[in-house]
Design a protein around this motif. Structure first.
Motif, PDB file in Angstrom:
ATOM      1  N   MET A   1     100.188 -43.192   5.595  1.00  0.00           N
ATOM      2  CA  MET A   1     100.113 -42.254   6.705  1.00  0.00           C
ATOM      3  C   MET A   1      98.697 -41.713   6.790  1.00  0.00           C
ATOM      4  O   MET A   1      98.024 -41.566   5.779  1.00  0.00           O
ATOM      5  CB  MET A   1     101.130 -41.122   6.494  1.00  0.00           C
ATOM      6  N   GLU A   2      98.279 -41.432   7.982  1.00  0.00           N
ATOM      7  CA  GLU A   2      96.947 -40.886   8.216  1.00  0.00           C
ATOM      8  C   GLU A   2      96.764 -39.574   7.451  1.00  0.00           C
ATOM      9  O   GLU A   2      97.673 -38.734   7.411  1.00  0.00           O
ATOM     10  CB  GLU A   2      96.758 -40.614   9.706  1.00  0.00           C
ATOM     11  N   PRO A   3      95.587 -39.345   6.859  1.00  0.00           N
ATOM     12  CA  PRO A   3      95.356 -38.096   6.129  1.00  0.00           C
ATOM     13  C   PRO A   3      95.468 -36.852   7.017  1.00  0.00           C
ATOM     14  O   PRO A   3      95.982 -35.830   6.583  1.00  0.00           O
ATOM     15  CB  PRO A   3      93.935 -38.248   5.584  1.00  0.00           C
ATOM     16  N   LEU A   4      94.990 -36.952   8.263  1.00  0.00           N
ATOM     17  CA  LEU A   4      95.066 -35.799   9.161  1.00  0.00           C
ATOM     18  C   LEU A   4      96.515 -35.469   9.489  1.00  0.00           C
ATOM     19  O   LEU A   4      96.928 -34.297   9.471  1.00  0.00           O
ATOM     20  CB  LEU A   4      94.277 -36.068  10.441  1.00  0.00           C
ATOM     21  N   LEU A   5      97.309 -36.493   9.766  1.00  0.00           N
ATOM     22  CA  LEU A   5      98.712 -36.276  10.091  1.00  0.00           C
ATOM     23  C   LEU A   5      99.476 -35.720   8.891  1.00  0.00           C
ATOM     24  O   LEU A   5     100.317 -34.830   9.041  1.00  0.00           O
ATOM     25  CB  LEU A   5      99.341 -37.580  10.578  1.00  0.00           C
ATOM     26  N   LEU A  90     114.372 -32.796   6.133  1.00  0.00           N
ATOM     27  CA  LEU A  90     114.054 -34.030   6.853  1.00  0.00           C
ATOM     28  C   LEU A  90     112.613 -34.457   6.596  1.00  0.00           C
ATOM     29  O   LEU A  90     112.334 -35.658   6.434  1.00  0.00           O
ATOM     30  CB  LEU A  90     114.272 -33.847   8.352  1.00  0.00           C
ATOM     31  N   MET A  91     111.696 -33.504   6.565  1.00  0.00           N
ATOM     32  CA  MET A  91     110.301 -33.829   6.322  1.00  0.00           C
ATOM     33  C   MET A  91     110.113 -34.449   4.935  1.00  0.00           C
ATOM     34  O   MET A  91     109.348 -35.399   4.778  1.00  0.00           O
ATOM     35  CB  MET A  91     109.435 -32.576   6.487  1.00  0.00           C
ATOM     36  N   VAL A  92     110.818 -33.936   3.951  1.00  0.00           N
ATOM     37  CA  VAL A  92     110.709 -34.475   2.592  1.00  0.00           C
ATOM     38  C   VAL A  92     111.380 -35.842   2.511  1.00  0.00           C
ATOM     39  O   VAL A  92     110.838 -36.785   1.944  1.00  0.00           O
ATOM     40  CB  VAL A  92     111.323 -33.487   1.574  1.00  0.00           C
ATOM     41  N   ASN A  93     112.570 -35.974   3.091  1.00  0.00           N
ATOM     42  CA  ASN A  93     113.318 -37.229   2.976  1.00  0.00           C
ATOM     43  C   ASN A  93     112.672 -38.382   3.722  1.00  0.00           C
ATOM     44  O   ASN A  93     112.833 -39.540   3.340  1.00  0.00           O
ATOM     45  CB  ASN A  93     114.754 -37.036   3.463  1.00  0.00           C
ATOM     46  N   TYR A  94     111.977 -38.117   4.817  1.00  0.00           N
ATOM     47  CA  TYR A  94     111.307 -39.167   5.548  1.00  0.00           C
ATOM     48  C   TYR A  94     109.891 -39.435   5.062  1.00  0.00           C
ATOM     49  O   TYR A  94     109.135 -40.171   5.671  1.00  0.00           O
ATOM     50  CB  TYR A  94     111.286 -38.865   7.046  1.00  0.00           C
TER      51      TYR A  94
END
Length: 98
Positions: A1-5, A90-94
Motif C-alpha cells: 500500500m502507498e505510504p501516504l495512504l 474493519l480497518m485492521v482486518n482489511y
C-alpha cells in the motif's frame, strides 16, 4: 500500500479512537450536570460543556432521530461508539492498519 495512504488510514484510526473518548467524556459531563454535581453557572464548566456538545451533537443528532424514545435514557453515544469500533475493526482486518 502507498505510504501516504497508509499514513492517512493510521491518522483516521487514531482520530476515531480519540473521538470515542470525546463521546465518553461528553456523556459523563452531561450526567454530572444533570445530577447537579457541577453546574453550568461556572464559566469554565459552561465552556467545556459547550465544546463537547458542539463536537458530539452533529454525529449524535441523526442517530437520535432514528432511535425510538426510551424515556430519559439516551443510547445514541453507545451506538456511535459501537459503529466506531466496527469501522476500526474493519480497518485492521482489511490490512489498512499494521
Amino acid at each position: 500500500m502507498e505510504p501516504l495512504l497508509l499514513t492517512i488510514f493510521q491518522l483516521l484510526f487514531v482520530v476515531l479512537g480519540l473521538y470515542v473518548w470525546v463521546l465518553i467524556i461528553s456523556a459523563v459531563l452531561s450526567w454530572l450536570i444533570a445530577f447537579d454535581v457541577i453546574n453550568t453557572r461556572n464559566r469554565f464548566v459552561y465552556t467545556l460543556a459547550d465544546i463537547f456538545y458542539r463536537l458530539t451533537e452533529p454525529v449524535l443528532r441523526p442517530i437520535r432521530n432514528v432511535l425510538p424514545n426510551l424515556g430519559g435514557i439516551d443510547i445514541s453515544p453507545i451506538v456511535v461508539i459501537l459503529l466506531i469500533y466496527f469501522i476500526r475493526s474493519l480497518m485492521v482486518n482489511y490490512g489498512l492498519i499494521y
